[in-house]
Scaffold this motif. Structure first.
Motif, PDB file in Angstrom:
ATOM      1  N   LEU A  60      22.886  20.777 -27.172  1.00 36.56           N
ATOM      2  CA  LEU A  60      23.110  22.003 -27.944  1.00 36.56           C
ATOM      3  C   LEU A  60      24.511  22.520 -27.652  1.00 36.56           C
ATOM      4  N   GLU A  61      25.361  22.531 -28.671  1.00 33.31           N
ATOM      5  CA  GLU A  61      26.763  22.917 -28.535  1.00 33.31           C
ATOM      6  C   GLU A  61      27.017  24.190 -29.335  1.00 33.31           C
ATOM      7  N   ARG A  62      27.587  25.184 -28.706  1.00 32.37           N
ATOM      8  CA  ARG A  62      27.820  26.474 -29.345  1.00 32.37           C
ATOM      9  C   ARG A  62      28.917  26.418 -30.396  1.00 32.37           C
ATOM     10  N   TYR A  63      29.807  25.407 -30.307  1.00 27.90           N
ATOM     11  CA  TYR A  63      30.944  25.402 -31.219  1.00 27.90           C
ATOM     12  C   TYR A  63      30.780  24.359 -32.317  1.00 27.90           C
ATOM     13  N   TYR A 287      25.349  21.450 -33.486  1.00 28.17           N
ATOM     14  CA  TYR A 287      26.495  22.333 -33.348  1.00 28.17           C
ATOM     15  C   TYR A 287      26.123  23.746 -33.809  1.00 28.17           C
ATOM     16  N   LYS A 288      27.000  24.695 -33.455  1.00 29.67           N
ATOM     17  CA  LYS A 288      26.758  26.115 -33.749  1.00 29.67           C
ATOM     18  C   LYS A 288      25.376  26.534 -33.255  1.00 29.67           C
ATOM     19  N   ALA A 289      25.032  26.052 -32.067  1.00 28.42           N
ATOM     20  CA  ALA A 289      23.720  26.318 -31.473  1.00 28.42           C
ATOM     21  C   ALA A 289      23.954  26.947 -30.096  1.00 28.42           C
ATOM     22  N   ARG A 290      24.159  28.254 -30.088  1.00 27.39           N
ATOM     23  CA  ARG A 290      24.475  28.951 -28.841  1.00 27.39           C
ATOM     24  C   ARG A 290      23.198  29.308 -28.098  1.00 27.39           C
ATOM     25  N   VAL A 291      23.066  28.755 -26.907  1.00 26.00           N
ATOM     26  CA  VAL A 291      21.906  29.053 -26.066  1.00 26.00           C
ATOM     27  C   VAL A 291      22.123  30.410 -25.410  1.00 26.00           C
ATOM     28  N   THR A 292      21.142  31.287 -25.512  1.00 26.67           N
ATOM     29  CA  THR A 292      21.234  32.614 -24.914  1.00 26.67           C
ATOM     30  C   THR A 292      20.275  32.811 -23.747  1.00 26.67           C
ATOM     31  N   LEU A 306      17.873  29.955 -28.608  1.00 26.07           N
ATOM     32  CA  LEU A 306      19.183  30.087 -29.233  1.00 26.07           C
ATOM     33  C   LEU A 306      19.416  31.515 -29.708  1.00 26.07           C
ATOM     34  N   ALA A 307      20.677  31.815 -30.021  1.00 23.62           N
ATOM     35  CA  ALA A 307      21.009  33.134 -30.562  1.00 23.62           C
ATOM     36  C   ALA A 307      20.241  33.410 -31.848  1.00 23.62           C
ATOM     37  N   SER A 308      19.866  32.359 -32.569  1.00 21.96           N
ATOM     38  CA  SER A 308      19.096  32.495 -33.812  1.00 21.96           C
ATOM     39  C   SER A 308      17.637  32.855 -33.556  1.00 21.96           C
ATOM     40  N   GLY A 309      17.213  32.772 -32.308  1.00 25.46           N
ATOM     41  CA  GLY A 309      15.815  33.011 -31.965  1.00 25.46           C
ATOM     42  C   GLY A 309      15.000  31.744 -31.834  1.00 25.46           C
TER      43      GLY A 309
END
Length: 533
Positions: A60-63, A287-292, A306-309
């Motif tokens: 899982l890559e945030r960018y 990508y665009k998968a920011r782990v929170t 993820l930030a998306s829930g």
């Protein structure tokens, strides 16, 4: 000249960002063996090693693209490396090269494990030093040539120079004799000890030592000792007294053994090749998968949110984030294990960097200019903010990275996040422009009239690194608070939280591309054993 503000435009954004679907269709996302948070080189080596063993892996890559500090971005026909261009770990990339038998060519081995290979370009000089009192030195790939030129500068230390750097070779030869995997796995330790007992005993000897201990054993000249401080600082961001001898032995010898080899097409090719290999072996990256948040159940790490829930679950969770990000953000700080609190008392965050990405006319560079340089005018400013300047000119090795008739000059110097906080957008931009002007003025000591040949300039700050690389305060990595016994204080991959592992520069053996690749091999080995693979 085009001046770009990296506070407004992402430092990685590029027209050629990966367009692959977010998941490999061959990966069952409901039955994952491992999730890797972040696609830095340490995370990707872990993921590809596990995938090669048959594990079901999701990264899982945030960018938008992989690589982290080993990424790239494109502007106006230039392809810039985000971080350093000085690449170790590609020795033996030519499989016919018999002299490169050994185990320390970790990037070559990582790519080969997933049936990938990239073309590299050898660099005959690791660094050209421009140091106080007119001290100029080139670190040639040819070991004897390097020793000869250094001894000519310090003829009274000729014997000490030979003995110190030969001692580094002893460390390297021990490392290069054994398969570099997890030191947490008892069966591996027993096997490697019986196969290579003398190499193992040698490493035990060096493990608690620092490079400065050996330098002072053989050398007395204070200026030469300062040079060895810089030899360490330029990749460990600490002087020799704080640099583990294991790491120094690896770097000071591998630059002559495997050499410095630049990936054709830029440093970003390493991460992209690893991703291709991961997908080839049924792993996946999103990508665009920011782990929170790291999801825990009964005190065990079982998934990520993820930030998306969205929530993904796996048998093992591997964080390629810094330990500060992992244990203060992805896990609630009040749940930080005691071992992590102790680690934070021993290590602190290193500075980040002020980065200048320049496009210059070819005539700006004198004939015979080397690819990598270090500039410092006063010894007492080596570790200071905007003290040491690191310079990479990768187009001297691969001209295709810039338009015809132009070169890339990437200059970066230490900077702290506090310098860039609390500013309005206008003040932030002004401060960046003033800092860039100061650095360019200093570069003109090496490249006269550089400012008249600028075609493109983009400035990144610690805020830029924090935002786009997801690193707490934009830090380069952990450094000791005070002198420690070599690498004995650096944690391995398993953490105090069951099911959770760390990989990258916050784990053994520390900072540097080859070091985080080592961490990736070790982490994958430990996880694979724990999974029964």
């Amino acid at each position: 000249m085009k001046i770009s503000s990296s506070s407004q435009t992402p430092i990685h954004q590029t027209a050629s960002s990966p367009q692959s679907p977010p998941f490999n269709s061959g990966t069952d996302l409901t039955n994952l063996d491992a999730i890797v948070i972040g696609s830095g080189i340490g995370g990707l080596v872990t993921a590809t090693q596990l995938a090669a063993k048959g594990a079901r892996v999701l990264v899982l890559e945030r960018y938008l693209i992989p690589g982290g500090s080993a990424g790239y971005f494109e502007r106006n026909g230039y392809r810039f490396d985000v971080g350093a261009s000085m690449m170790f770990g590609f020795g033996g990339n030519d499989r016919s090269a018999e002299r490169f038998r050994g185990t320390t060519n970790l990037l070559t081995r990582a790519l080969q494990a997933v049936d990938m290979e990239i073309e590299t370009i050898p660099d005959p000089v690791q660094i050209h030093y421009h140091l106080p009192n007119g001290l100029e030195l080139k670190v040639h790939r040819d070991y004897e040539k390097f020793l000869q030129e250094l001894s000519e500068l310090f003829p009274h230390e000729r014997d000490g120079i030979r003995r110190f750097y030969d001692e580094c070779w002893q460390v390297f030869n021990c490392l290069n004799a054994i398969e570099l995997l997890s030191l947490e796995e008892p069966r591996y330790l027993m096997r490697v000890f019986f196969q290579h007992p003398f190499a193992c005993l040698g490493l035990v000897k060096y493990l608690p030592q620092n490079a400065g201990d050996y330098a002072r054993r053989y050398i007395r000249d204070p200026n030469l000792l300062k040079l060895i401080d810089m030899e360490c600082y330029c990749w460990s961001v600490v002087p020799a007294d704080l640099t583990p001898m294991i790491n120094a032995g690896m770097v000071f010898s591998d630059r002559h053994y495997g050499g410095i080899n630049y990936p054709k097409g830029g440093v970003g090719q390493i991460a992209q090749a690893l991703v291709n290999g991961l997908e080839k072996h049924n792993g996946a990256i999103r990508y665009k998968a920011r782990v929170t948040r790291i999801v825990q159940e009964n005190g065990r790490a079982v998934g990520v949110q993820l930030a998306s829930g969205e929530i993904y679950r796996a048998r093992r969770i591997i964080s390629n984030a810094t330990r500060w990000d992992t244990f203060e953000k992805l896990i609630p700080p009040e749940q930080m294990p005691t071992s992590e609190r102790k680690w934070q008392r021993r290590y602190r965050k290193s500075p980040s960097f002020l980065s200048l990405h320049l496009g210059v006319k070819a005539e700006a560079l004198p004939i015979g200019t080397e690819c990598h340089h270090i500039l410092l005018e006063e010894w007492n400013r080596m570790e200071a903010e905007e003290g040491t300047v690191f310079i990479s000119i990768p187009t001297l090795l691969d001209p295709t990275l810039a338009p015809a008739g132009y070169h890339i000059v990437h200059a970066f110097t230490p900077s702290w996040i506090e310098t860039w906080q609390g500013l309005s957008a206008t003040d932030y931009q002004r401060r960046k422009e003033a800092a860039a002007e100061r650095v360019v003025t200093r570069l003109e000591k090496i490249f006269p009239n550089l400012s008249t040949h600028l075609d493109y300039q983009e400035v990144g700050t610690p805020r830029t690194h924090r935002r786009f690389l997801g690193r707490d305060d934009g830090t380069y990595g952990p450094i000791p608070v005070q002198k420690l016994p070599g690498l004995l204080g650096m944690p391995f991959n398993r953490t105090a939280i069951p099911g959770l592992y760390c990989v990258g520069d916050s784990t053994f053996p520390g900072q540097g591309l080859n070091a985080v690749a080592f961490s990736g091999f070790a982490c994958a080995h430990r996880v694979a054993v724990d999974l029964g693979l």
